[in-house]
Design an enzyme around this catalytic site. Structure first.
Site, short mmCIF file in Angstrom:
data_model
loop_
_atom_site.label_atom_id
_atom_site.label_comp_id
_atom_site.label_asym_id
_atom_site.label_seq_id
_atom_site.Cartn_x
_atom_site.Cartn_y
_atom_site.Cartn_z
N GLU A 106 74.36 -49.27 12.60
CA GLU A 106 75.22 -48.13 12.26
C GLU A 106 74.67 -46.82 12.82
OE1 GLU A 106 75.78 -47.91 8.01
OE2 GLU A 106 77.02 -49.71 7.97
N GLU A 165 79.61 -55.97 8.51
CA GLU A 165 79.07 -55.62 7.19
C GLU A 165 80.15 -54.97 6.36
OE1 GLU A 165 75.15 -53.50 6.99
OE2 GLU A 165 76.19 -52.24 5.52
C1 IDC Z 1 71.30 -50.16 1.65
C2 IDC Z 1 70.72 -51.16 0.66
C3 IDC Z 1 69.77 -50.44 -0.26
C4 IDC Z 1 68.74 -49.69 0.57
C5 IDC Z 1 69.45 -48.76 1.57
C6 IDC Z 1 68.48 -48.01 2.48
O1 IDC Z 1 71.77 -51.78 -0.05
O2 IDC Z 1 69.13 -51.36 -1.13
O3 IDC Z 1 67.92 -48.91 -0.30
O4 IDC Z 1 70.30 -49.51 2.37
O5 IDC Z 1 67.76 -48.89 3.24
C7 IDC Z 1 75.05 -49.52 5.03
C8 IDC Z 1 73.85 -50.05 5.70
C9 IDC Z 1 72.98 -50.83 4.75
C10 IDC Z 1 72.95 -50.17 3.38
C11 IDC Z 1 74.37 -50.25 2.81
C12 IDC Z 1 74.50 -49.68 1.39
O6 IDC Z 1 74.13 -50.81 6.85
O7 IDC Z 1 71.67 -50.90 5.27
O8 IDC Z 1 72.09 -50.91 2.56
N1 IDC Z 1 75.27 -49.54 3.71
O9 IDC Z 1 74.18 -48.33 1.36
N2 IDC Z 1 76.08 -48.92 5.61
C13 IDC Z 1 76.93 -48.51 4.65
C14 IDC Z 1 76.44 -48.91 3.44
#
Ligand code: IDC
Length: 292
Positions: free
Chosen positions: A127, A214
């Protein structure tokens, strides 16, 4: 996505959490169980590049551990009859060009090692965000893709899009010169609604190859309330166009997007008690999908 016979094949899978953080879910019985019991047909291996012992920030031993985890993950997925996505999970490192040299070396190695695996897809930047433009992503992709193509001319390669992989319209306006790439759109159903669904539908109707590598049922933080009404609208739309998708995430972190309760310690053969609300919902959804 089409298979080797050029028939449409809809990938329906689940993404790991950060491989450095929850590697224990990458095991043979977990993958075999998910294929047979949940009826998923793919797993995405999310390898963070920056935060929490990321591939580009941790030390050499951490890097070796991540590579071993991917090696095992591909082996387990292959044994279980699953597709597997190797995801270069950029996030706080907003622009993939920040670690471009490492990405090139990484994908060169992956494509060499997995040259005989027809079930491997390559996701070259999860992303992009923080104002990273499509031009910047495109020039990164133009350097990384040939490295994969040198080993695997027909691999399906997934390319992230600006603003946390939401601006597929930017890619549509200036696509890569490659007939086997797909552009990623990510959604979190509690946050992203009709506007983003409409963008997806317009781009797909115009012929853009889109892959939802995702999505979550909660809000974009990965936490908060699940919105199953919005999730159903999203999945109906994806199914209408047979768009492939992977759900976030295979872990027991105390957050709503993790499919297991924080109290769950099982690493395979999960029972109803192991799932939280989103996990139970998506497990049941996968089970009801037409299987190929
Ligand atoms: C989130 C995880 C969370 C972690 C955070 C930072 O769920 O536990 O603390 O990342 O590392 C994304 C991302 C994905 C995110 C997820 C939710 O690709 O890594 O995971 N998210 O925030 N894009 C939109 C949402």
């Amino acid at each position: 996505v089409v298979d080797k016979n050029q028939s449409v094949f809809q990938i329906q899978g689940i993404s790991t959490h950060n491989l450095a953080w929850y590697p224990e879910y990458v095991n043979q019985s977990a993958f075999t169980f998910m294929k047979k019991n949940w009826k998923v047909n793919a797993v995405r291996l999310a390898m963070y590049t920056a935060e929490y012992n990321g591939y580009c920030t941790g030390d050499a031993s951490n890097r070796r551990k991540l590579e071993a985890c991917i090696d095992n993950g591909v082996k387990y997925a292959t044994n279980a009859g699953l597709y597997v996505i190797i995801d270069w999970h950029i996030l706080s490192d907003c622009d993939p060009n920040q670690n471009k040299d490492e990405a090139i070396a990484f994908f060169r190695e992956m494509a060499e090692v997995f040259a005989d695996n027809d079930n491997v897809l390559y996701e070259i930047c999860n992303e992009p965000n923080g104002g990273t433009s499509w031009d910047s992503i495109k020039s990164y992709a133009e350097e990384v893709i040939p490295v994969i193509r040198a080993q695997k001319p027909d691999a399906v390669i997934l390319v992230g899009t600006p603003t946390w992989s939401q601006e597929i319209d930017k890619a549509a306006a200036s696509p890569l010169d490659d007939s086997n790439v797909m552009y990623t759109l990510h959604f979190y159903a509690g946050t992203h609604k009709d506007d983003l669904r409409n963008r997806l539908e317009t781009c797909v109707q115009n012929g853009l190859p889109v892959f939802v590598s995702e999505f979550g049922m909660c809000d974009a933080s990965g936490n908060g309330a699940n919105d199953f009404v919005s999730t159903s609208k999203w999945l109906d739309l994806l199914n209408k166009y047979q768009i492939s998708f992977c759900c976030w995430n295979l872990a027991n972190k105390d957050e709503s997007s993790s499919v297991f309760k924080a109290s769950s310690t099982a690493l395979s053969d999960w029972t109803d008690d192991d799932f939280n609300e989103s996990g139970r919902w998506i497990r049941d959804y996968f089970r009801g999908m037409p299987q190929k």
